[in-house]
Design an enzyme around this catalytic site. Structure first.
Site, PDB file in Angstrom:
ATOM      1  N   ARG A 252       0.832  -1.200   0.000  1.00 10.34           N
ATOM      2  CA  ARG A 252       0.000   0.000   0.000  1.00 10.34           C
ATOM      3  C   ARG A 252       0.870   1.255   0.000  1.00 10.34           C
ATOM      4  NH1 ARG A 252      -1.836   2.279   4.528  1.00 10.34           N
ATOM      5  NH2 ARG A 252      -1.961   0.279   5.625  1.00 10.34           N
TER       6      ARG A 252
ATOM      7  N   TYR B 110     -15.996  17.237 -16.049  1.00  6.85           N
ATOM      8  CA  TYR B 110     -16.468  15.858 -16.095  1.00  6.85           C
ATOM      9  C   TYR B 110     -17.505  15.648 -14.996  1.00  6.85           C
ATOM     10  CZ  TYR B 110     -16.325  10.898 -14.865  1.00  6.85           C
ATOM     11  OH  TYR B 110     -16.664   9.625 -14.528  1.00  6.85           O
TER      12      TYR B 110
ATOM     13  N   ASP C 255      -6.617  19.051 -14.981  1.00  7.08           N
ATOM     14  CA  ASP C 255      -6.982  17.742 -15.517  1.00  7.08           C
ATOM     15  C   ASP C 255      -6.535  17.715 -16.974  1.00  7.08           C
ATOM     16  OD1 ASP C 255      -8.258  15.556 -16.692  1.00  7.08           O
ATOM     17  OD2 ASP C 255     -10.051  15.737 -15.452  1.00  7.08           O
TER      18      ASP C 255
ATOM     19  N   LYS D 277      -8.016   6.398 -19.556  1.00  7.70           N
ATOM     20  CA  LYS D 277      -8.264   6.898 -20.900  1.00  7.70           C
ATOM     21  C   LYS D 277      -7.018   6.763 -21.778  1.00  7.70           C
ATOM     22  CE  LYS D 277     -12.282   8.136 -19.093  1.00  7.70           C
ATOM     23  NZ  LYS D 277     -12.144   8.088 -17.638  1.00  7.70           N
TER      24      LYS D 277
END
Length: 380
Positions: free
Chosen positions: A46, A98, A170, A195
């Site tokens: 982690r 978005y 972004d 993406k």
């Protein structure tokens, strides 16, 4: 290194134990220590995992950043940034975001006492008027989803520096191949790596690249403490995708331009939203800020203004797939109002221009003649 070399070699090293050219996928939760607290730099996955480290170094290289972080999704990456804020802090964000970002801001962090101003970031006077002593973060997308608006990163960065505000961009639509926000003055770059970075519609992932090492350490601690890390198999897939990013985006740009030009000439189509068109209101900014090309995302509306025409078009497509998401090698088509932006209230969608007859295309890397033929037959 130039960009096309960076995507393959930037920040990357052959495996020291075997000489493997590609980083191994370290499917392990924990690592052996020689003495309590004495280890090789890895103790628990982690916190850090060698496969994730390889991806994060690649992210740093292609975005020219000091620290890269890989997350379990793009929204997890955004959430990590938002955890820097405290109740009564204020955020200035673009009015076209978005849907998932807007939902996170308004239905989670707003309830925790953070105030958001959603504005047209091309109005720099309006932007400056919203800044006060409670303002801590500026958040933009450029180009935006789905209206393909641009924001002048360099101009905004000058203002955020003056007021000592964090500035996050972004960069999902443009990718670092077309646009480098950190070089233009941003502090943080975010990607939905699902993406274009992954590029094959086979992984959910997010990324942050941070300009300042100390801020990077702070965000890494937040990621470690809250646990939204990317697994080693997904890291391997995104890293593999990055190695062909330049080739894919070149083709996305070529096909996107051709599709936009075709749609602009079609008698049934009203507005075509694509930064590469001279008709785009920010075409000059696009040429300056995205000098290598304009991407593979195209949105358009119908002259009829009727939702049924958009739905009929989407149902008739054969090469384009009707699906959410974007940035894969295959072409996808989407109805923002009913799909990706359904979480935004109808009145807010209408206010910013996301109409019911709007279609958003993620133009893939197929043969352009097949894509144009598919669009033509779907418009009949």
């Amino acid at each position: 290194m130039k960009f096309n070399t960076k995507v393959i070699h930037g920040g990357q090293h052959h495996d020291p134990s075997t000489g493997a050219v590609m980083p191994p996928v370290y499917h392990t939760s924990t690592f052996a220590q020689t003495s309590p607290g004495v280890h090789t730099g890895y103790e628990y996955s982690r916190a850090d995992n060698p496969t994730r480290t390889a991806l994060e170094h690649a992210l740093e290289s292609i975005e020219n950043g000091a620290r890269g972080l890989a997350f379990s999704s793009g929204l997890a990456a955004i959430d990590c940034v938002m955890r820097l804020l405290k109740p009564n802090d204020e955020v200035i964000a673009m009015d076209d975001l978005y849907g998932g970002t807007y939902r996170l801001f308004t239905r989670f962090y707003q309830d925790l006492g953070i105030k958001f101003h959603f504005i047209n970031m091309n109005d720099l006077e309006l932007f400056q008027s919203k800044i006060n002593d409670k303002t801590k973060l500026v958040w933009i997308e450029t180009p935006t989803n789905p209206l393909m608006k641009l924001a002048d990163i360099e101009a905004i960065a000058k203002i955020t520096k003056q007021h000592q505000l964090l500035f996050a961009v972004d960069n999902t639509f443009a990718t670092p191949y077309l646009q480098k926000p950190l070089d233009l003055g941003a502090d943080i770059v975010m990607h939905s790596a699902t993406k274009y970075l992954g590029g094959h519609s086979d992984v959910i992932a997010g990324a942050l690249v941070i300009k300042d090492e100390e801020l990077g350490k702070q965000l890494h601690f937040t990621q470690f403490a809250t646990g939204a890390t990317l697994g080693p198999q997904e890291c391997f897939l995104v890293l593999r995708g990055i190695k062909t990013l330049h080739l894919r985006v070149e083709r996305h740009c070529f096909n996107g331009q051709k599709v936009a030009e075709f749609l602009e000439q079609h008698p049934l189509i009203d507005k075509v939203l694509y930064p590469g068109l001279a008709s785009h209101p920010q075409h000059d900014l696009a040429k300056k800020q995205m000098p290598k090309g304009f991407g593979g995302m195209v949105s358009f509306t119908f002259k009829s203004g009727i939702k049924a025409d958009a739905i009929s078009f989407l149902e008739k497509l054969k090469v384009f797939t009707l699906a959410e998401s974007l940035g894969g090698v295959e072409s996808l088509a989407n109805h923002p109002a009913l799909m990706t932006h359904a979480s935004i209230p109808a009145e807010k969608r209408a206010e910013i221009g996301v109409t019911d007859d709007m279609v958003r295309l993620s133009v893939g890397v197929e043969d352009i003649d097949d894509l144009l033929a598919d669009i033509e037959q779907a418009l009949k």
